[in-house]
Design an enzyme around this catalytic site. Structure first.
Site, PDB file in Angstrom:
ATOM      1  CE  LYS A  48      -8.419  20.391   9.997  1.00 43.00           C
ATOM      2  NZ  LYS A  48      -9.719  20.112  10.588  1.00 43.00           N
ATOM      3  CE  LYS A  59      -7.688  12.846   9.826  1.00 38.45           C
ATOM      4  NZ  LYS A  59      -8.617  13.018  10.897  1.00 38.45           N
ATOM      5  CE  LYS A  67     -16.447  14.582   9.359  1.00 42.02           C
ATOM      6  NZ  LYS A  67     -15.567  15.467  10.103  1.00 42.02           N
TER       7      LYS A  67
END
Ligand code: AQP
Length: 341
Positions: free
Chosen positions: A113, A200, A203
Protein backbone atom coordinates in the site's frame (compact mmCIF):
# COMPACT_ATOMS: atom_id res chain seq x y z
CA UNK A 1 -17.59 -25.98 28.49
CA UNK A 2 -16.74 -22.33 27.97
CA UNK A 3 -17.19 -21.15 24.40
CA UNK A 4 -14.12 -19.92 22.57
CA UNK A 5 -14.04 -16.23 21.85
CA UNK A 6 -13.76 -15.10 18.21
CA UNK A 7 -13.12 -11.58 16.90
CA UNK A 8 -13.12 -10.31 13.34
CA UNK A 9 -13.95 -7.23 11.29
CA UNK A 10 -14.06 -5.64 7.86
CA UNK A 11 -12.98 -2.14 6.87
CA UNK A 12 -15.72 0.15 5.58
CA UNK A 13 -13.53 1.21 2.65
CA UNK A 14 -16.21 0.53 0.02
CA UNK A 15 -19.08 -1.84 -0.62
CA UNK A 16 -18.34 -5.37 0.56
CA UNK A 17 -17.69 -7.84 -2.25
CA UNK A 18 -17.97 -11.57 -2.86
CA UNK A 19 -14.48 -12.09 -1.36
CA UNK A 20 -15.44 -10.44 1.93
CA UNK A 21 -18.60 -12.52 2.08
CA UNK A 22 -17.29 -15.93 1.01
CA UNK A 23 -13.86 -15.54 2.62
CA UNK A 24 -15.04 -14.00 5.87
CA UNK A 25 -18.66 -13.18 6.73
CA UNK A 26 -20.17 -16.46 5.58
CA UNK A 27 -17.85 -18.25 7.99
CA UNK A 28 -18.74 -15.88 10.83
CA UNK A 29 -22.39 -16.85 10.40
CA UNK A 30 -21.43 -20.45 11.17
CA UNK A 31 -19.13 -19.48 14.04
CA UNK A 32 -21.74 -17.41 15.90
CA UNK A 33 -23.63 -20.56 16.90
CA UNK A 34 -20.80 -22.29 18.76
CA UNK A 35 -18.56 -19.40 19.77
CA UNK A 36 -18.66 -16.14 21.70
CA UNK A 37 -18.37 -13.85 18.67
CA UNK A 38 -17.44 -10.18 18.34
CA UNK A 39 -17.73 -8.64 14.86
CA UNK A 40 -16.76 -5.02 14.39
CA UNK A 41 -16.74 -2.57 11.53
CA UNK A 42 -13.16 -1.34 11.66
CA UNK A 43 -13.64 2.31 10.74
CA UNK A 44 -10.33 3.41 12.32
CA UNK A 45 -8.54 1.09 9.88
CA UNK A 46 -10.42 2.61 6.95
CA UNK A 47 -8.84 6.02 7.57
CA UNK A 48 -5.28 4.71 7.29
CA UNK A 49 -5.56 5.36 3.52
CA UNK A 50 -6.96 8.54 1.92
CA UNK A 51 -10.74 8.52 2.41
CA UNK A 52 -13.81 10.63 1.76
CA UNK A 53 -15.29 11.86 5.08
CA UNK A 54 -18.67 12.36 3.41
CA UNK A 55 -18.77 8.63 2.62
CA UNK A 56 -17.21 7.02 5.69
CA UNK A 57 -20.23 7.17 8.02
CA UNK A 58 -22.53 5.84 5.30
CA UNK A 59 -20.17 3.00 4.44
CA UNK A 60 -19.73 2.13 8.12
CA UNK A 61 -23.49 1.75 8.56
CA UNK A 62 -23.76 -0.05 5.23
CA UNK A 63 -21.08 -2.55 6.28
CA UNK A 64 -22.86 -3.24 9.57
CA UNK A 65 -26.16 -3.65 7.69
CA UNK A 66 -24.47 -6.11 5.34
CA UNK A 67 -23.19 -8.17 8.28
CA UNK A 68 -26.79 -8.55 9.43
CA UNK A 69 -28.13 -9.07 5.90
CA UNK A 70 -25.61 -11.90 5.41
CA UNK A 71 -26.95 -13.65 8.50
CA UNK A 72 -25.07 -12.30 11.52
CA UNK A 73 -27.61 -12.39 14.34
CA UNK A 74 -27.14 -9.62 16.94
CA UNK A 75 -28.80 -11.86 19.53
CA UNK A 76 -25.91 -14.31 19.11
CA UNK A 77 -23.00 -12.07 18.13
CA UNK A 78 -21.77 -8.70 19.38
CA UNK A 79 -21.82 -6.32 16.40
CA UNK A 80 -20.25 -2.90 16.90
CA UNK A 81 -18.27 -0.05 15.39
CA UNK A 82 -14.58 -0.07 16.35
CA UNK A 83 -14.32 3.68 17.01
CA UNK A 84 -17.30 3.54 19.40
CA UNK A 85 -15.06 1.71 21.86
CA UNK A 86 -12.19 4.13 22.59
CA UNK A 87 -10.13 1.39 24.23
CA UNK A 88 -9.05 0.30 20.72
CA UNK A 89 -7.12 3.54 20.16
CA UNK A 90 -5.79 3.61 23.69
CA UNK A 91 -4.47 0.05 23.67
CA UNK A 92 -2.99 0.73 20.24
CA UNK A 93 -0.91 3.53 21.77
CA UNK A 94 0.30 1.35 24.64
CA UNK A 95 1.23 -1.45 22.21
CA UNK A 96 2.95 1.07 19.90
CA UNK A 97 5.36 1.84 22.69
CA UNK A 98 6.44 -1.78 23.08
CA UNK A 99 6.46 -2.85 19.42
CA UNK A 100 9.75 -2.62 17.50
CA UNK A 101 9.50 -0.41 14.43
CA UNK A 102 11.24 -2.96 12.22
CA UNK A 103 8.43 -5.49 12.88
CA UNK A 104 6.07 -3.10 11.12
CA UNK A 105 8.39 -2.17 8.30
CA UNK A 106 8.44 -5.78 7.10
CA UNK A 107 4.68 -6.14 6.78
CA UNK A 108 3.80 -7.04 3.18
CA UNK A 109 0.49 -5.14 3.15
CA UNK A 110 2.27 -1.99 4.34
CA UNK A 111 4.91 -2.28 1.63
CA UNK A 112 2.29 -2.84 -1.08
CA UNK A 113 0.00 0.00 0.00
CA UNK A 114 2.90 2.38 0.77
CA UNK A 115 4.24 1.72 -2.71
CA UNK A 116 1.00 3.00 -4.19
CA UNK A 117 0.86 6.08 -1.95
CA UNK A 118 4.48 7.17 -2.05
CA UNK A 119 5.10 10.36 -0.07
CA UNK A 120 1.44 10.47 1.06
CA UNK A 121 1.82 7.27 3.12
CA UNK A 122 0.47 7.93 6.62
CA UNK A 123 1.89 6.87 9.98
CA UNK A 124 -1.51 5.20 10.47
CA UNK A 125 -0.86 2.84 7.56
CA UNK A 126 2.41 1.69 9.12
CA UNK A 127 0.63 1.30 12.44
CA UNK A 128 -2.36 -0.60 11.01
CA UNK A 129 -1.16 -4.00 12.33
CA UNK A 130 -0.71 -2.65 15.86
CA UNK A 131 -4.28 -1.33 15.83
CA UNK A 132 -5.37 -4.74 14.57
CA UNK A 133 -3.44 -6.37 17.42
CA UNK A 134 -5.25 -4.05 19.85
CA UNK A 135 -8.63 -5.01 18.34
CA UNK A 136 -7.94 -8.70 18.86
CA UNK A 137 -6.14 -8.58 22.21
CA UNK A 138 -8.71 -6.30 23.86
CA UNK A 139 -11.28 -9.08 23.68
CA UNK A 140 -8.86 -11.85 24.68
CA UNK A 141 -9.89 -13.60 21.47
CA UNK A 142 -8.98 -17.29 21.28
CA UNK A 143 -9.53 -17.53 17.54
CA UNK A 144 -9.29 -15.02 14.72
CA UNK A 145 -10.73 -15.99 11.34
CA UNK A 146 -8.25 -14.66 8.81
CA UNK A 147 -7.77 -14.82 5.08
CA UNK A 148 -4.32 -15.79 3.80
CA UNK A 149 -3.59 -12.08 3.37
CA UNK A 150 -4.02 -11.34 7.08
CA UNK A 151 -1.92 -14.23 8.43
CA UNK A 152 1.18 -12.07 8.80
CA UNK A 153 -0.73 -9.45 10.80
CA UNK A 154 -2.12 -12.07 13.14
CA UNK A 155 1.36 -13.46 13.71
CA UNK A 156 2.45 -9.96 14.67
CA UNK A 157 -0.43 -9.67 17.16
CA UNK A 158 0.63 -12.99 18.69
CA UNK A 159 4.24 -11.83 18.98
CA UNK A 160 3.24 -8.54 20.58
CA UNK A 161 1.07 -10.35 23.14
CA UNK A 162 3.56 -13.08 23.93
CA UNK A 163 7.04 -11.60 23.52
CA UNK A 164 6.53 -7.91 24.16
CA UNK A 165 3.79 -7.98 26.76
CA UNK A 166 3.32 -11.24 28.65
CA UNK A 167 6.99 -12.28 28.78
CA UNK A 168 8.36 -8.82 29.55
CA UNK A 169 5.75 -7.44 31.89
CA UNK A 170 4.36 -10.53 33.61
CA UNK A 171 7.15 -13.13 33.58
CA UNK A 172 6.06 -14.75 36.83
CA UNK A 173 2.37 -13.96 36.82
CA UNK A 174 -0.73 -14.96 34.93
CA UNK A 175 -0.64 -13.82 31.31
CA UNK A 176 -1.80 -10.25 30.75
CA UNK A 177 -3.53 -10.89 27.45
CA UNK A 178 -4.47 -14.08 25.65
CA UNK A 179 -2.36 -15.14 22.63
CA UNK A 180 -4.84 -15.82 19.79
CA UNK A 181 -4.75 -18.57 17.19
CA UNK A 182 -5.61 -18.13 13.50
CA UNK A 183 -8.68 -19.81 12.09
CA UNK A 184 -8.35 -20.39 8.37
CA UNK A 185 -11.23 -21.71 6.32
CA UNK A 186 -10.03 -23.64 3.28
CA UNK A 187 -13.16 -23.28 1.13
CA UNK A 188 -13.51 -19.86 -0.44
CA UNK A 189 -10.45 -18.68 1.46
CA UNK A 190 -9.37 -16.45 -1.40
CA UNK A 191 -11.65 -15.07 -4.09
CA UNK A 192 -9.67 -13.63 -6.97
CA UNK A 193 -10.22 -10.58 -9.17
CA UNK A 194 -12.46 -10.97 -12.22
CA UNK A 195 -9.95 -9.12 -14.35
CA UNK A 196 -6.82 -10.94 -13.17
CA UNK A 197 -7.08 -14.35 -11.54
CA UNK A 198 -3.68 -13.89 -9.89
CA UNK A 199 -4.77 -10.95 -7.70
CA UNK A 200 -7.31 -11.12 -4.92
CA UNK A 201 -10.68 -9.45 -5.30
CA UNK A 202 -10.37 -6.18 -3.42
CA UNK A 203 -12.48 -3.13 -2.53
CA UNK A 204 -9.61 -0.81 -3.31
CA UNK A 205 -8.97 -2.05 -6.87
CA UNK A 206 -9.71 1.08 -8.95
CA UNK A 207 -11.44 -1.10 -11.57
CA UNK A 208 -14.99 -1.84 -10.36
CA UNK A 209 -15.27 -4.60 -12.98
CA UNK A 210 -12.66 -6.56 -11.03
CA UNK A 211 -15.14 -7.42 -8.27
CA UNK A 212 -18.76 -8.25 -7.63
CA UNK A 213 -20.07 -6.00 -4.89
CA UNK A 214 -22.76 -7.48 -2.69
CA UNK A 215 -25.05 -4.61 -3.68
CA UNK A 216 -24.53 -4.85 -7.46
CA UNK A 217 -27.84 -5.00 -9.35
CA UNK A 218 -28.50 -8.22 -11.34
CA UNK A 219 -27.74 -6.57 -14.69
CA UNK A 220 -24.42 -5.26 -13.31
CA UNK A 221 -23.50 -8.76 -12.05
CA UNK A 222 -24.30 -10.24 -15.48
CA UNK A 223 -22.28 -7.57 -17.27
CA UNK A 224 -19.25 -7.99 -14.99
CA UNK A 225 -19.24 -11.77 -15.35
CA UNK A 226 -19.66 -11.49 -19.13
CA UNK A 227 -16.60 -9.22 -19.22
CA UNK A 228 -14.56 -11.31 -16.76
CA UNK A 229 -11.19 -12.43 -18.08
CA UNK A 230 -11.18 -15.81 -19.83
CA UNK A 231 -8.64 -17.85 -21.76
CA UNK A 232 -8.60 -19.70 -25.06
CA UNK A 233 -9.22 -23.18 -23.62
CA UNK A 234 -12.62 -24.90 -23.46
CA UNK A 235 -13.91 -26.49 -20.28
CA UNK A 236 -13.62 -25.23 -16.71
CA UNK A 237 -11.07 -26.84 -14.41
CA UNK A 238 -9.50 -26.34 -10.99
CA UNK A 239 -6.27 -28.08 -11.77
CA UNK A 240 -4.42 -25.92 -14.25
CA UNK A 241 -2.07 -23.34 -12.66
CA UNK A 242 -1.90 -21.62 -16.06
CA UNK A 243 -5.66 -20.97 -15.90
CA UNK A 244 -6.25 -19.02 -12.65
CA UNK A 245 -9.42 -17.37 -14.01
CA UNK A 246 -11.03 -20.73 -14.82
CA UNK A 247 -10.17 -22.03 -11.37
CA UNK A 248 -11.48 -18.91 -9.61
CA UNK A 249 -14.81 -18.76 -11.45
CA UNK A 250 -15.37 -22.50 -11.05
CA UNK A 251 -14.68 -22.18 -7.32
CA UNK A 252 -17.26 -19.37 -7.12
CA UNK A 253 -19.76 -21.55 -8.94
CA UNK A 254 -19.14 -24.47 -6.57
CA UNK A 255 -19.48 -22.30 -3.48
CA UNK A 256 -22.64 -20.51 -4.57
CA UNK A 257 -24.45 -23.44 -6.18
CA UNK A 258 -24.06 -25.39 -2.94
CA UNK A 259 -22.44 -28.41 -4.63
CA UNK A 260 -18.99 -29.85 -4.07
CA UNK A 261 -15.93 -28.81 -6.06
CA UNK A 262 -15.87 -32.27 -7.64
CA UNK A 263 -19.51 -31.93 -8.76
CA UNK A 264 -18.83 -28.48 -10.24
CA UNK A 265 -15.74 -29.76 -12.07
CA UNK A 266 -17.76 -32.68 -13.45
CA UNK A 267 -20.69 -30.47 -14.50
CA UNK A 268 -18.59 -27.74 -16.16
CA UNK A 269 -15.56 -29.75 -17.31
CA UNK A 270 -16.59 -29.69 -20.97
CA UNK A 271 -18.55 -26.44 -21.01
CA UNK A 272 -17.73 -23.42 -23.18
CA UNK A 273 -17.14 -20.07 -21.46
CA UNK A 274 -20.38 -18.51 -22.74
CA UNK A 275 -22.63 -21.20 -21.32
CA UNK A 276 -20.68 -21.34 -18.04
CA UNK A 277 -20.75 -17.58 -17.52
CA UNK A 278 -24.51 -17.53 -18.05
CA UNK A 279 -24.97 -20.18 -15.34
CA UNK A 280 -22.54 -18.52 -12.96
CA UNK A 281 -24.30 -15.16 -13.35
CA UNK A 282 -27.64 -16.62 -12.33
CA UNK A 283 -26.16 -18.43 -9.31
CA UNK A 284 -24.55 -15.17 -8.15
CA UNK A 285 -27.72 -13.11 -8.73
CA UNK A 286 -29.80 -15.66 -6.79
CA UNK A 287 -27.32 -15.71 -3.90
CA UNK A 288 -27.24 -11.92 -3.63
CA UNK A 289 -31.01 -11.34 -3.90
CA UNK A 290 -31.94 -12.06 -0.23
CA UNK A 291 -28.89 -10.17 1.05
CA UNK A 292 -29.79 -7.09 -0.98
CA UNK A 293 -33.41 -7.23 0.12
CA UNK A 294 -32.54 -7.45 3.82
CA UNK A 295 -29.89 -4.76 3.44
CA UNK A 296 -32.48 -2.45 1.84
CA UNK A 297 -34.88 -3.01 4.74
CA UNK A 298 -32.18 -2.29 7.32
CA UNK A 299 -30.95 0.87 5.64
CA UNK A 300 -34.57 2.03 5.33
CA UNK A 301 -35.10 1.78 9.11
CA UNK A 302 -32.05 3.40 10.76
CA UNK A 303 -33.43 2.94 14.29
CA UNK A 304 -33.00 -0.85 14.07
CA UNK A 305 -29.34 -0.60 13.08
CA UNK A 306 -28.67 2.13 15.65
CA UNK A 307 -30.08 -0.15 18.35
CA UNK A 308 -27.93 -3.09 17.25
CA UNK A 309 -24.78 -0.96 17.21
CA UNK A 310 -25.52 0.64 20.54
CA UNK A 311 -26.23 -2.73 22.15
CA UNK A 312 -23.02 -4.07 20.59
CA UNK A 313 -21.00 -1.19 22.02
CA UNK A 314 -22.50 -1.76 25.47
CA UNK A 315 -21.49 -5.43 25.37
CA UNK A 316 -18.03 -4.81 23.92
CA UNK A 317 -16.99 -1.89 26.13
CA UNK A 318 -16.72 -3.62 29.53
CA UNK A 319 -14.70 -6.50 28.04
CA UNK A 320 -12.35 -4.06 26.32
CA UNK A 321 -11.98 -1.84 29.38
CA UNK A 322 -11.02 -4.77 31.62
CA UNK A 323 -8.21 -5.82 29.23
CA UNK A 324 -7.02 -2.26 28.82
CA UNK A 325 -6.84 -1.82 32.58
CA UNK A 326 -4.71 -4.99 32.91
CA UNK A 327 -2.25 -3.66 30.35
CA UNK A 328 -2.16 -0.19 31.94
CA UNK A 329 -1.41 -1.71 35.32
CA UNK A 330 1.24 -4.06 33.91
CA UNK A 331 2.99 -1.11 32.23
CA UNK A 332 2.98 0.84 35.49
CA UNK A 333 0.35 3.48 34.77
CA UNK A 334 -1.56 4.70 37.81
CA UNK A 335 -4.93 2.90 37.99
CA UNK A 336 -7.87 5.11 36.97
CA UNK A 337 -10.38 3.79 39.42
CA UNK A 338 -8.86 5.55 42.46
CA UNK A 339 -11.61 6.55 44.87
CA UNK A 340 -11.70 10.25 45.79
CA UNK A 341 -11.10 10.53 49.53
N1 AQP B 1 -10.65 -11.61 -2.16
C1 AQP B 1 -10.87 -12.10 -0.95
N2 AQP B 1 -11.09 -13.42 -0.79
C2 AQP B 1 -11.34 -13.92 0.44
N3 AQP B 1 -11.41 -13.18 1.56
C3 AQP B 1 -11.21 -11.86 1.44
N4 AQP B 1 -11.21 -10.86 2.34
C4 AQP B 1 -10.96 -9.69 1.71
N5 AQP B 1 -10.78 -9.90 0.40
C5 AQP B 1 -10.94 -11.25 0.19
C6 AQP B 1 -11.44 -11.05 3.77
O1 AQP B 1 -12.39 -10.09 4.19
C7 AQP B 1 -12.10 -9.70 5.53
C8 AQP B 1 -12.09 -8.22 5.67
O2 AQP B 1 -11.21 -7.60 4.81
P1 AQP B 1 -10.94 -6.03 4.95
O3 AQP B 1 -11.98 -5.25 4.27
O4 AQP B 1 -10.73 -5.65 6.36
O5 AQP B 1 -9.57 -5.81 4.27
P2 AQP B 1 -8.93 -6.52 3.09
O6 AQP B 1 -8.58 -7.91 3.41
O7 AQP B 1 -7.79 -5.63 2.70
O8 AQP B 1 -10.10 -6.51 1.99
P3 AQP B 1 -10.14 -5.69 0.69
O9 AQP B 1 -11.43 -5.85 0.02
O10 AQP B 1 -8.92 -5.97 -0.14
O11 AQP B 1 -10.10 -4.22 1.26
P4 AQP B 1 -9.20 -3.01 0.86
O12 AQP B 1 -9.19 -3.02 -0.63
O13 AQP B 1 -9.95 -1.86 1.45
O14 AQP B 1 -7.85 -3.21 1.46
C9 AQP B 1 -10.76 -10.32 5.89
O15 AQP B 1 -11.01 -11.46 6.70
C10 AQP B 1 -10.19 -10.71 4.58
O16 AQP B 1 -9.33 -11.82 4.67
Amino acid sequence: MERKRVLSGVQPTGVLHLGNWLGAIRNWVELQHQHDTFFCVVDLHAITVPHDPALLAHQTRQTAALYLACGIDPQLATVFVQSHVPAHSELCWLLNCITPLNWLERMIQFKEKANKQGSQTSVGLLDYPVLMAADILLYNADLVPVGEDQKQHLELARNIAQQRLNTRFAPHRETILNVPEPLIFPEGARVMSLTDGRNKMSKSDPNDNSRINLLDAPEVVRKKIKRAKTDAATGLTFDDPERPEASNLLALYALLSGGSRAAAAEECGQMGWGQFKGMLSEVVVDALRPIQQRHGELMGDPAVLDRVLSQGRQRAEPVAKASLERVRTALGLVPRNLELS
